[in-house]
Design a protein around this motif. Structure first.
Motif, PDB file in Angstrom:
ATOM      1  N   GLY A  48     -21.951  18.883   6.561  1.00 15.25           N
ATOM      2  CA  GLY A  48     -22.544  19.794   7.522  1.00 15.25           C
ATOM      3  C   GLY A  48     -21.494  20.529   8.321  1.00 15.25           C
ATOM      4  N   PHE A  49     -21.941  21.166   9.383  1.00 11.15           N
ATOM      5  CA  PHE A  49     -21.071  22.007  10.197  1.00 11.15           C
ATOM      6  C   PHE A  49     -19.842  21.255  10.703  1.00 11.15           C
ATOM      7  N   ASP A  50     -20.058  20.095  11.306  1.00  6.06           N
ATOM      8  CA  ASP A  50     -18.934  19.358  11.905  1.00  6.06           C
ATOM      9  C   ASP A  50     -17.870  19.009  10.878  1.00  6.06           C
ATOM     10  N   GLU A  51     -18.281  18.542   9.708  1.00  8.13           N
ATOM     11  CA  GLU A  51     -17.324  18.169   8.660  1.00  8.13           C
ATOM     12  C   GLU A  51     -16.568  19.391   8.141  1.00  8.13           C
ATOM     13  N   MET A  52     -17.285  20.487   7.920  1.00  9.84           N
ATOM     14  CA  MET A  52     -16.623  21.699   7.423  1.00  9.84           C
ATOM     15  C   MET A  52     -15.694  22.292   8.489  1.00  9.84           C
ATOM     16  N   PRO A  60     -14.832  31.281   8.556  1.00  6.25           N
ATOM     17  CA  PRO A  60     -16.277  31.549   8.509  1.00  6.25           C
ATOM     18  C   PRO A  60     -16.957  30.674   7.437  1.00  6.25           C
ATOM     19  N   HIS A  61     -17.790  29.736   7.885  1.00  8.62           N
ATOM     20  CA  HIS A  61     -18.453  28.833   6.938  1.00  8.62           C
ATOM     21  C   HIS A  61     -19.881  28.529   7.381  1.00  8.62           C
ATOM     22  N   TRP A  62     -20.679  28.127   6.387  1.00  9.98           N
ATOM     23  CA  TRP A  62     -22.085  27.764   6.625  1.00  9.98           C
ATOM     24  C   TRP A  62     -22.435  26.673   5.628  1.00  9.98           C
ATOM     25  N   SER A  63     -23.113  25.619   6.089  1.00 12.77           N
ATOM     26  CA  SER A  63     -23.522  24.515   5.225  1.00 12.77           C
ATOM     27  C   SER A  63     -25.010  24.625   4.930  1.00 12.77           C
ATOM     28  N   VAL A  64     -25.347  24.581   3.649  1.00 16.48           N
ATOM     29  CA  VAL A  64     -26.730  24.716   3.207  1.00 16.48           C
ATOM     30  C   VAL A  64     -27.021  23.690   2.111  1.00 16.48           C
ATOM     31  N   VAL A  78     -32.238  24.727   2.723  1.00 20.59           N
ATOM     32  CA  VAL A  78     -32.217  24.232   4.095  1.00 20.59           C
ATOM     33  C   VAL A  78     -30.819  24.532   4.624  1.00 20.59           C
ATOM     34  N   ALA A  79     -30.758  25.309   5.697  1.00 23.35           N
ATOM     35  CA  ALA A  79     -29.479  25.752   6.243  1.00 23.35           C
ATOM     36  C   ALA A  79     -29.324  25.282   7.683  1.00 23.35           C
ATOM     37  N   GLU A  80     -28.117  24.850   8.005  1.00 23.90           N
ATOM     38  CA  GLU A  80     -27.836  24.458   9.386  1.00 23.90           C
ATOM     39  C   GLU A  80     -27.797  25.683  10.277  1.00 23.90           C
ATOM     40  N   GLU A  81     -28.342  25.548  11.486  1.00 24.36           N
ATOM     41  CA  GLU A  81     -28.318  26.673  12.416  1.00 24.36           C
ATOM     42  C   GLU A  81     -26.901  26.959  12.911  1.00 24.36           C
ATOM     43  N   ARG A  82     -26.054  25.949  12.938  1.00 29.72           N
ATOM     44  CA  ARG A  82     -24.667  26.169  13.367  1.00 29.72           C
ATOM     45  C   ARG A  82     -23.834  26.656  12.182  1.00 29.72           C
ATOM     46  N   PRO A 108     -29.228  20.193  13.091  1.00 24.81           N
ATOM     47  CA  PRO A 108     -28.720  19.135  12.209  1.00 24.81           C
ATOM     48  C   PRO A 108     -29.679  17.964  12.015  1.00 24.81           C
ATOM     49  N   ARG A 109     -30.371  17.558  13.060  1.00 29.99           N
ATOM     50  CA  ARG A 109     -31.326  16.439  12.907  1.00 29.99           C
ATOM     51  C   ARG A 109     -32.499  16.841  12.023  1.00 29.99           C
ATOM     52  N   GLN A 110     -32.989  18.046  12.213  1.00 27.39           N
ATOM     53  CA  GLN A 110     -34.109  18.529  11.410  1.00 27.39           C
ATOM     54  C   GLN A 110     -33.675  18.832   9.983  1.00 27.39           C
ATOM     55  N   ALA A 111     -32.452  19.312   9.813  1.00 27.17           N
ATOM     56  CA  ALA A 111     -31.964  19.681   8.483  1.00 27.17           C
ATOM     57  C   ALA A 111     -31.940  18.480   7.552  1.00 27.17           C
ATOM     58  N   SER A 112     -31.625  17.319   8.086  1.00 30.63           N
ATOM     59  CA  SER A 112     -31.588  16.116   7.254  1.00 30.63           C
ATOM     60  C   SER A 112     -32.980  15.786   6.713  1.00 30.63           C
ATOM     61  N   ALA A 113     -33.972  15.788   7.581  1.00 30.41           N
ATOM     62  CA  ALA A 113     -35.341  15.491   7.143  1.00 30.41           C
ATOM     63  C   ALA A 113     -35.854  16.580   6.199  1.00 30.41           C
ATOM     64  N   ALA A 114     -35.567  17.843   6.528  1.00 26.80           N
ATOM     65  CA  ALA A 114     -36.014  18.951   5.682  1.00 26.80           C
ATOM     66  C   ALA A 114     -35.340  18.886   4.316  1.00 26.80           C
ATOM     67  N   GLY A 115     -34.069  18.524   4.297  1.00 27.83           N
ATOM     68  CA  GLY A 115     -33.355  18.381   3.026  1.00 27.83           C
ATOM     69  C   GLY A 115     -33.960  17.298   2.158  1.00 27.83           C
ATOM     70  N   THR A 116     -34.431  16.238   2.794  1.00 28.60           N
ATOM     71  CA  THR A 116     -35.084  15.161   2.041  1.00 28.60           C
ATOM     72  C   THR A 116     -36.398  15.650   1.444  1.00 28.60           C
ATOM     73  N   VAL A 117     -37.215  16.335   2.245  1.00 32.03           N
ATOM     74  CA  VAL A 117     -38.495  16.865   1.745  1.00 32.03           C
ATOM     75  C   VAL A 117     -38.251  17.866   0.619  1.00 32.03           C
ATOM     76  N   ALA A 118     -37.378  18.840   0.878  1.00 29.47           N
ATOM     77  CA  ALA A 118     -37.142  19.906  -0.102  1.00 29.47           C
ATOM     78  C   ALA A 118     -36.351  19.419  -1.305  1.00 29.47           C
ATOM     79  N   GLY A 119     -35.422  18.499  -1.093  1.00 24.70           N
ATOM     80  CA  GLY A 119     -34.565  18.046  -2.177  1.00 24.70           C
ATOM     81  C   GLY A 119     -35.185  16.969  -3.048  1.00 24.70           C
TER      82      GLY A 119
END
Length: 167
Positions: A48-52, A60-64, A78-82, A108-119
């Motif tokens: 995610g954002f913090d690791e990148m 310039p980076h974005w985690s999706v 599912v894309a991180e807002e940061r 980031p908290r929502q992205a994890s759950a959304a990634g699970t649903v979508a992935g």
């Protein structure tokens, strides 16, 4: 064709990091100097954002996280807002992703759950299609027709929900 990751990065405007998560630092780290001037899109789970940002500070980076139906133009990203893209870069990448997927931008908290649903969801949906198909085959339908009917039923039901908000 390029022979090295560095050569690829030097020739690209947008670099997509699509390696196994345990390889991200090994692949991207040596390119940090080049990636400072390139848009970088990570599709590596867990990066995610913090690791990148630790790996590419100031770049310039974005985690999706895309899901498998993206391969047929009906995916979810599912894309991180940061992110650290400029507004113009963000619009460009968002438009690119939107051609093949619904882009859902979340915290980031929502992205994890959304990634699970979508992935993970496509695997469960496929199991459901297979189970419906197996039941139909047991009652005399040819397998191809049974799978086609089950898949179309799911697609139509999904569209009905998206368009009406009901299920």
């Amino acid at each position: 064709a390029c022979r090295t990751a560095r050569e690829v990065a030097e020739q690209a405007q947008l670099v997509i990091v699509a390696v196994k998560p345990y390889m991200v630092a090994e692949v991207v780290g040596p390119l940090a100097d080049v990636l400072r001037d390139r848009m970088t899109l990570s599709v590596a789970a867990g990066w995610g954002f913090d690791e990148m940002e630790k790996l590419l500070p100031g770049a310039p980076h974005w985690s999706v996280l895309p899901n498998t139906p993206i391969s047929v133009g009906e995916g979810i990203v599912v894309a991180e807002e940061r992110h650290t893209l400029t507004p113009e870069q963000y619009a460009q990448v968002h438009a690119l992703l939107s051609t093949v997927a619904l882009v859902e931008v979340l915290g980031p908290r929502q992205a994890s759950a959304a990634g699970t649903v979508a992935g993970c969801g496509p695997a469960f949906a496929s199991m459901f299609i297979e189970a419906l198909g197996d039941g139909a085959v047991k009652h005399g339908l040819p397998r191809a027709a049974a799978y086609r009917l089950a898949a179309q039923m799911m697609m139509g039901t999904a569209k009905l929900h998206l368009e009406t908000g009901t299920h």
